[in-house]
Design a protein around this motif. Structure first.
Motif, PDB file in Angstrom:
ATOM      1  N   THR A 150       0.834  -1.210   0.000  1.00 37.62           N
ATOM      2  CA  THR A 150       0.000   0.000   0.000  1.00 37.62           C
ATOM      3  C   THR A 150       0.863   1.251   0.000  1.00 37.62           C
ATOM      4  O   THR A 150       2.045   1.216   0.381  1.00 37.62           O
ATOM      5  N   ASN A 151       0.266   2.361  -0.423  1.00 37.85           N
ATOM      6  CA  ASN A 151       1.003   3.624  -0.452  1.00 37.85           C
ATOM      7  C   ASN A 151       1.546   4.021   0.924  1.00 37.85           C
ATOM      8  O   ASN A 151       2.667   4.512   1.051  1.00 37.85           O
ATOM      9  N   ASN A 152       0.733   3.811   1.956  1.00 36.56           N
ATOM     10  CA  ASN A 152       1.167   4.212   3.296  1.00 36.56           C
ATOM     11  C   ASN A 152       2.390   3.425   3.751  1.00 36.56           C
ATOM     12  O   ASN A 152       3.239   3.939   4.497  1.00 36.56           O
ATOM     13  N   ASP A 153       2.514   2.174   3.337  1.00 36.06           N
ATOM     14  CA  ASP A 153       3.662   1.364   3.702  1.00 36.06           C
ATOM     15  C   ASP A 153       4.847   1.595   2.770  1.00 36.06           C
ATOM     16  O   ASP A 153       6.005   1.360   3.152  1.00 36.06           O
ATOM     17  N   PHE A 154       4.538   2.002   1.530  1.00 38.42           N
ATOM     18  CA  PHE A 154       5.602   2.109   0.536  1.00 38.42           C
ATOM     19  C   PHE A 154       6.267   3.488   0.541  1.00 38.42           C
ATOM     20  O   PHE A 154       7.483   3.603   0.385  1.00 38.42           O
ATOM     21  N   TYR A 155       5.485   4.562   0.693  1.00 39.77           N
ATOM     22  CA  TYR A 155       6.031   5.919   0.628  1.00 39.77           C
ATOM     23  C   TYR A 155       6.311   6.458   2.030  1.00 39.77           C
ATOM     24  O   TYR A 155       5.520   6.246   2.960  1.00 39.77           O
ATOM     25  N   VAL A 156       7.428   7.190   2.124  1.00 41.24           N
ATOM     26  CA  VAL A 156       7.845   7.794   3.385  1.00 41.24           C
ATOM     27  C   VAL A 156       7.893   9.302   3.219  1.00 41.24           C
ATOM     28  O   VAL A 156       8.435   9.809   2.229  1.00 41.24           O
ATOM     29  N   THR A 179       9.293  12.918   3.915  1.00 42.31           N
ATOM     30  CA  THR A 179      10.569  13.490   4.330  1.00 42.31           C
ATOM     31  C   THR A 179      10.339  14.711   5.210  1.00 42.31           C
ATOM     32  O   THR A 179       9.215  15.208   5.354  1.00 42.31           O
ATOM     33  N   ALA A 180      11.441  15.221   5.743  1.00 46.26           N
ATOM     34  CA  ALA A 180      11.374  16.409   6.601  1.00 46.26           C
ATOM     35  C   ALA A 180      10.956  17.639   5.807  1.00 46.26           C
ATOM     36  O   ALA A 180      10.485  18.636   6.387  1.00 46.26           O
ATOM     37  N   PHE A 181      11.103  17.559   4.493  1.00 41.11           N
ATOM     38  CA  PHE A 181      10.750  18.718   3.652  1.00 41.11           C
ATOM     39  C   PHE A 181       9.293  18.666   3.180  1.00 41.11           C
ATOM     40  O   PHE A 181       8.851  19.483   2.399  1.00 41.11           O
ATOM     41  N   GLY A 182       8.580  17.642   3.626  1.00 39.33           N
ATOM     42  CA  GLY A 182       7.174  17.534   3.245  1.00 39.33           C
ATOM     43  C   GLY A 182       6.925  16.755   1.978  1.00 39.33           C
ATOM     44  O   GLY A 182       5.781  16.567   1.572  1.00 39.33           O
ATOM     45  N   SER A 183       7.995  16.325   1.356  1.00 38.05           N
ATOM     46  CA  SER A 183       7.831  15.520   0.137  1.00 38.05           C
ATOM     47  C   SER A 183       7.770  14.042   0.491  1.00 38.05           C
ATOM     48  O   SER A 183       8.014  13.647   1.647  1.00 38.05           O
ATOM     49  N   TYR A 184       7.495  13.200  -0.522  1.00 39.10           N
ATOM     50  CA  TYR A 184       7.392  11.759  -0.306  1.00 39.10           C
ATOM     51  C   TYR A 184       8.376  11.033  -1.218  1.00 39.10           C
ATOM     52  O   TYR A 184       8.565  11.419  -2.387  1.00 39.10           O
ATOM     53  N   LEU A 185       8.986   9.984  -0.632  1.00 43.21           N
ATOM     54  CA  LEU A 185       9.906   9.154  -1.389  1.00 43.21           C
ATOM     55  C   LEU A 185       9.605   7.688  -1.099  1.00 43.21           C
ATOM     56  O   LEU A 185       9.117   7.353  -0.006  1.00 43.21           O
ATOM     57  N   PRO A 186       9.927   6.783  -2.047  1.00 40.07           N
ATOM     58  CA  PRO A 186       9.760   5.357  -1.762  1.00 40.07           C
ATOM     59  C   PRO A 186      10.650   4.932  -0.602  1.00 40.07           C
ATOM     60  O   PRO A 186      11.812   5.346  -0.503  1.00 40.07           O
ATOM     61  N   GLY A 187      10.085   4.108   0.307  1.00 36.95           N
ATOM     62  CA  GLY A 187      10.859   3.629   1.441  1.00 36.95           C
ATOM     63  C   GLY A 187      11.828   2.540   1.038  1.00 36.95           C
ATOM     64  O   GLY A 187      11.821   2.033  -0.087  1.00 36.95           O
ATOM     65  N   LYS A 212      -3.791  12.137  -0.387  1.00 36.66           N
ATOM     66  CA  LYS A 212      -4.453  13.297   0.211  1.00 36.66           C
ATOM     67  C   LYS A 212      -3.578  14.538   0.131  1.00 36.66           C
ATOM     68  O   LYS A 212      -4.057  15.648  -0.115  1.00 36.66           O
ATOM     69  N   SER A 213      -2.262  14.356   0.305  1.00 34.64           N
ATOM     70  CA  SER A 213      -1.342  15.488   0.195  1.00 34.64           C
ATOM     71  C   SER A 213      -1.310  16.028  -1.218  1.00 34.64           C
ATOM     72  O   SER A 213      -1.280  17.244  -1.450  1.00 34.64           O
ATOM     73  N   GLN A 214      -1.333  15.111  -2.179  1.00 36.75           N
ATOM     74  CA  GLN A 214      -1.286  15.556  -3.564  1.00 36.75           C
ATOM     75  C   GLN A 214      -2.581  16.259  -3.974  1.00 36.75           C
ATOM     76  O   GLN A 214      -2.569  17.189  -4.781  1.00 36.75           O
ATOM     77  N   GLU A 215      -3.703  15.814  -3.426  1.00 34.91           N
ATOM     78  CA  GLU A 215      -4.987  16.428  -3.763  1.00 34.91           C
ATOM     79  C   GLU A 215      -5.041  17.897  -3.363  1.00 34.91           C
ATOM     80  O   GLU A 215      -5.681  18.706  -4.054  1.00 34.91           O
ATOM     81  N   VAL A 216      -4.370  18.291  -2.294  1.00 40.78           N
ATOM     82  CA  VAL A 216      -4.433  19.688  -1.822  1.00 40.78           C
ATOM     83  C   VAL A 216      -3.225  20.500  -2.259  1.00 40.78           C
ATOM     84  O   VAL A 216      -3.139  21.706  -1.972  1.00 40.78           O
ATOM     85  N   SER A 217      -2.295  19.841  -2.947  1.00 40.97           N
ATOM     86  CA  SER A 217      -1.068  20.547  -3.346  1.00 40.97           C
ATOM     87  C   SER A 217      -1.078  20.831  -4.833  1.00 40.97           C
ATOM     88  O   SER A 217      -1.597  20.049  -5.632  1.00 40.97           O
ATOM     89  N   SER A 218      -0.488  21.964  -5.202  1.00 39.32           N
ATOM     90  CA  SER A 218      -0.338  22.318  -6.612  1.00 39.32           C
ATOM     91  C   SER A 218       1.009  21.879  -7.154  1.00 39.32           C
ATOM     92  O   SER A 218       1.355  22.154  -8.292  1.00 39.32           O
ATOM     93  N   LYS A 219       1.809  21.223  -6.306  1.00 39.66           N
ATOM     94  CA  LYS A 219       3.120  20.741  -6.704  1.00 39.66           C
ATOM     95  C   LYS A 219       3.137  19.221  -6.669  1.00 39.66           C
ATOM     96  O   LYS A 219       2.329  18.585  -5.977  1.00 39.66           O
ATOM     97  N   ASN A 220       4.070  18.654  -7.370  1.00 39.01           N
ATOM     98  CA  ASN A 220       4.304  17.217  -7.319  1.00 39.01           C
ATOM     99  C   ASN A 220       4.899  16.902  -5.960  1.00 39.01           C
ATOM    100  O   ASN A 220       5.983  17.382  -5.626  1.00 39.01           O
ATOM    101  N   VAL A 221       4.198  16.101  -5.133  1.00 35.35           N
ATOM    102  CA  VAL A 221       4.630  15.886  -3.756  1.00 35.35           C
ATOM    103  C   VAL A 221       5.894  15.037  -3.676  1.00 35.35           C
ATOM    104  O   VAL A 221       6.464  14.875  -2.591  1.00 35.35           O
ATOM    105  N   MET A 222       6.356  14.491  -4.804  1.00 41.07           N
ATOM    106  CA  MET A 222       7.600  13.730  -4.806  1.00 41.07           C
ATOM    107  C   MET A 222       8.764  14.570  -5.329  1.00 41.07           C
ATOM    108  O   MET A 222       9.846  14.557  -4.757  1.00 41.07           O
ATOM    109  N   THR A 223       8.542  15.341  -6.376  1.00 41.98           N
ATOM    110  CA  THR A 223       9.622  16.149  -6.961  1.00 41.98           C
ATOM    111  C   THR A 223       9.499  17.620  -6.624  1.00 41.98           C
ATOM    112  O   THR A 223      10.424  18.386  -6.904  1.00 41.98           O
TER     113      THR A 223
END
Length: 794
Positions: free
Chosen positions: A503-509, A511-519, A576-587
């Protein structure tokens, strides 16, 4: 009573031209035996022909029961000869191809007597004239006296008031002559008998009244008629010949000329053979093309995508027609030396299909009777891990589009999109969802199972390999197999390979900058209770009889698995983070609305498919599916319409149009021989008319109308037409076997030439119609023949 008065005219009757018969006044009683003696023959011939109505009676007065024959029409003469007069000719004048019973029945047939009654009457009169032992014979099996007895029986069959005998013993020996005259004398007991003869001894012995003619004048009358006051009732029953009777006459005649009939029918059937073979090949090739196209439906379904397209209002309106015209080569080109300028941006707009919930529901409500399945392509990331030799590793699966190889190289483009990956790519629905309960699944219908089992649950996967049992080594490497220094892997080793979808919650982590990366903690991902276990249950390959398949080489799974992943991902933190953000939450790159929607779909936050493929049951149902899709767009603004692409239709129109064009040209060439056949039938029917001229005279003497004569020869050509049509169709059908053998040897195509039953029936009808048309002109000529001249012919 018959009266012949004041004849002053020259007549051409038979082979004698009479000379100004003056001052003749003759009347005949209802019951008497009259012998007419003529020294030159003119007197007897004149009376026989005029009284019988066999010649045109232009002047003078012939009065029958008080009615002048000058008021008679042709049909009145026909009825008079049939009902009131029986003819006994010197030369018998029997129809040789009919039995003696049928000869006797013929006059009654024209009178409309029922089959049972006329047969009974024919037997009765034949027994009356002493032919009881010869009922089964034909005229050419009888002696001269017996044939004259048949002629008398035929004359008596309709119980006529008058019996006209023209030298009835002229062709007989003395003994037979006496027998025939005794019979005629007996007949004279209850009717008027008029006999014309040159033999005074017979006249003296048998006649009640003897009229002598010499040089066209009456010189004596042994029993002059005394005027009697009597009211005569004149009534004629109209004659007619049914088409069935005409068919029997013609069929009996044709049976006597079997060899010529066969050759005529064969020559006439050549055009039918040509057309039948052409239609057989055309039908067969169309069937082969249709079979190929039905297989290609998996490759070319009706496709509906969300992709953005620059279109104009004119483009949408004429898109299908232009596609058809270009494929068929019917595009109109302007003939000019000028360049016309126009603004291509005018009326242009960016059109994007919007897959609303309403539209998706509309699609899935389609009638399963016309649509076998619907497939969806969803942009969804599947986070896969696998345990290999005790270690959990991420799995990345992506089919190499450049190396995908099915039966058709054109499948490569589809194969390049078949991606199941933990980091990127499109998850293409590998096999469509079956709509109809009990319908055979797509995989079972189109792919052979080489090892393992077909998928039975959502978590079951299959490995698709090409027709040479090949798979890209990167796919097996991604599955965790050792591909170094290895050329082959056993199919059984692949079966049972398991993966975990994380699942996404288990796979993505986060970061301290608010972005998400694969664990990177793959063991935790693998052991998570939220993970979905999937495994490879089978290895499949495209069936030999399926020309084109949808699946590229690699892992194939059902759309239900995509939906399961999306359902678990749509409430994940990254979504949910991506839905409210205008930026790519990973890049952390800026995203416009379209890119944001696409990335959300990738993360599993949007269940709307990127592409929908609608699979008709067959090409016949495709039009119904198109109509269903068009019905949704009816009365909607252009921007709200959903545009689809039907590549299969373009192929079908092109190949069908080419085959139709070739068929029409070849049939047109073959039809030329039909025209030749029509001319030939015309000539052959005219020959038959010449051969049956005497039969025409006999029929006319028995009361047949002109239209009945036409009907006889129309019936003959009708029989020939049916025979030639059936013969042509049969030969064409027989030719399909060697043709199919040759085509199979040359092309490996089986049973190409196929003669359809409806084509065969239509060709027989065409053959019959053309043959009847070809013979109708000589048939009309036959009906116009003079009866006396026809009787004289040999």
């Amino acid at each position: 009573m018959l009266e012949l008065k004041n004849i002053k005219k020259t007549y051409k009757i038979g082979d004698i031209e009479t000379k100004a018969l003056d001052d003749i006044s003759v009347a005949f009683r209802q019951k008497e035996f009259v012998a007419i003696l003529g020294t030159s023959g003119s007197g007897k011939t004149t009376c026989l022909n005029i009284i019988g109505g066999l010649d045109r009676y232009d002047s003078g007065e012939l009065i029958i029961k008080g009615k002048k024959t000058s008021d008679f029409k042709d049909k009145d003469w026909d009825a008079y000869r049939n009902n009131s007069v029986g003819f006994v000719f010197q030369s018998y004048n029997l129809i040789l191809h009919l039995s003696i019973v049928a000869n006797v029945e013929l006059g009654m047939t024209l009178s409309g007597v029922s089959a049972e009654k006329k047969h009974k009457r024919a037997i009765e009169v034949l027994e009356q004239v002493g032919l009881k032992e010869h009922l089964h014979k034909k005229p050419n099996q009888l002696s001269g006296g017996q044939m004259q007895r048949v002629a008398i029986a035929r004359a008596l069959a309709n119980d006529p008031e008058i019996l006209l005998c023209d030298e009835p013993t002229g062709a007989l020996d003395t003994t037979t002559s006496i027998q025939i005259m005794d019979l005629i004398k007996e007949v004279a007991n209850d009717r008027l008998v008029i006999m014309v003869t040159h033999n005074p001894d017979i006249a003296e012995r048998y006649a009640d009244r003897i009229i002598n003619f010499q040089d066209g004048k009456i010189i004596s009358d042994s029993n002059v008629y005394q005027e009697e006051t009597k009211d005569d009732q004149f009534d004629l029953k109209k004659t007619s010949m049914s088409f069935y009777t005409a068919l029997k006459l013609s069929f009996n005649n044709i049976r006597t000329k079997k060899g010529r009939t066969f050759l005529t029918a064969f020559a006439s059937s050549i055009g039918i053979i040509g057309i039948a073979v052409i239609l057989s090949l055309s039908t067969g090739f169309k069937t082969q093309i249709l079979k190929f196209q039905n297989d290609a439906l998996a490759e070319f379904p009706i496709m509906i995508t969300q992709s953005t397209t620059q279109m104009s209002t004119e483009d949408i309106k004429s898109m299908k027609e232009e596609m058809k015209n270009k494929m068929m080569g019917t595009v109109e080109y302007e003939s000019t030396d000028k360049v016309y300028l126009y603004d291509s941006t005018q009326n242009n707009f960016i059109h994007k299909n919007v897959f609303t919930d309403e539209y998706m529901k509309y699609l899935y409500d389609i009638d399963p009777a016309i649509c076998s399945s619907i497939g969806c392509t969803r942009i969804v990331s599947m986070n896969l891990v696998r345990k290999v030799d005790g270690n959990v590793v991420p799995v990345t699966l992506k089919a190499s589009g450049s190396e995908v190889n099915n039966n058709n190289s054109n499948n490569n483009n589809q194969g390049s999109n078949n991606t199941m990956t933990s980091t990127d790519g499109i998850g293409l629905t590998s096999y469509p969802e079956v709509l109809k309960q009990g319908e055979e699944p797509y995989l079972k219908k189109n792919y052979d199972l080489l090892e393992g089992a077909y998928p039975e649950s959502v978590s079951d996967l299959v490995l698709v390999i090409d027709t040479k049992n090949r798979a890209d080594y990167t796919i097996l490497k991604a599955l965790g197999f050792d591909t170094q220094n290895v050329d082959t892997i056993k199919l059984s080793d692949i079966i049972g390979t398991e993966f975990k979808i994380v699942t996404n919650n288990d796979f993505y982590v986060k970061t301290a900058f608010g972005s998400y990366l694969p664990g990177t903690d793959y063991n935790a991902m693998y052991n998570s209770s939220n993970s979905i276990t999937v495994k490879v249950t089978g290895v499949v390959r495209l069936k030999p009889d399926v020309s084109i398949g949808l699946l590229g080489t690699g892992i194939a799974y059902s759309d239900e698995l995509s939906k399961l992943v999306i359902n678990s991902a749509k409430d994940s933190e990254i979504v949910k983070s991506q839905e409210v953000s205008s930026k790519n939450v990973m890049t952390m790159e800026d995203l416009d609305a379209d890119k944001k929607s696409t990335f959300l779909s990738y993360l599993g936050g949007n269940a709307t498919p990127f592409m929908v493929m609608v699979f008709p049951n067959d090409f016949n149902d495709k039009d119904a599916v198109i109509a269903y899709l068009d019905a949704y767009n009816a009365d909607k603004d252009i921007k709200d319409q959903v545009v689809y692409t039907d590549l299969a239709s373009s192929m079908s129109n092109m190949t069908g149009g080419i085959m139709d064009g070739i068929t029409i040209v070849l049939v047109a060439f073959a039809a030329i021989s039909l025209v030749v056949s029509l001319i030939m039938i015309c000539i052959i029917t005219y020959t038959s008319v010449l051969e049956r001229t005497k039969e025409i005279g006999i029929l006319r003497a028995l009361g047949a109308r002109k239209k009945d004569i036409t009907r006889v020869f129309d019936a003959e050509t009708f029989i020939l037409g049916i025979f030639s049509g059936v013969l042509g169709v049969s030969i064409a059908w027989a030719l399909t076997f060697p043709i199919n053998a040759m085509l199979y040897k040359m092309t490996d195509l089986k049973n190409v030439a196929t003669l359809q039953i409806d084509h065969a029936i239509i060709l027989v009808l065409i053959s019959t119609l053309l043959t009847v048309l070809g013979g109708h002109i000589p048939a009309k000529m036959a009906s116009r023949k003079d009866a006396v001249e026809a009787l004289r012919s040999e």
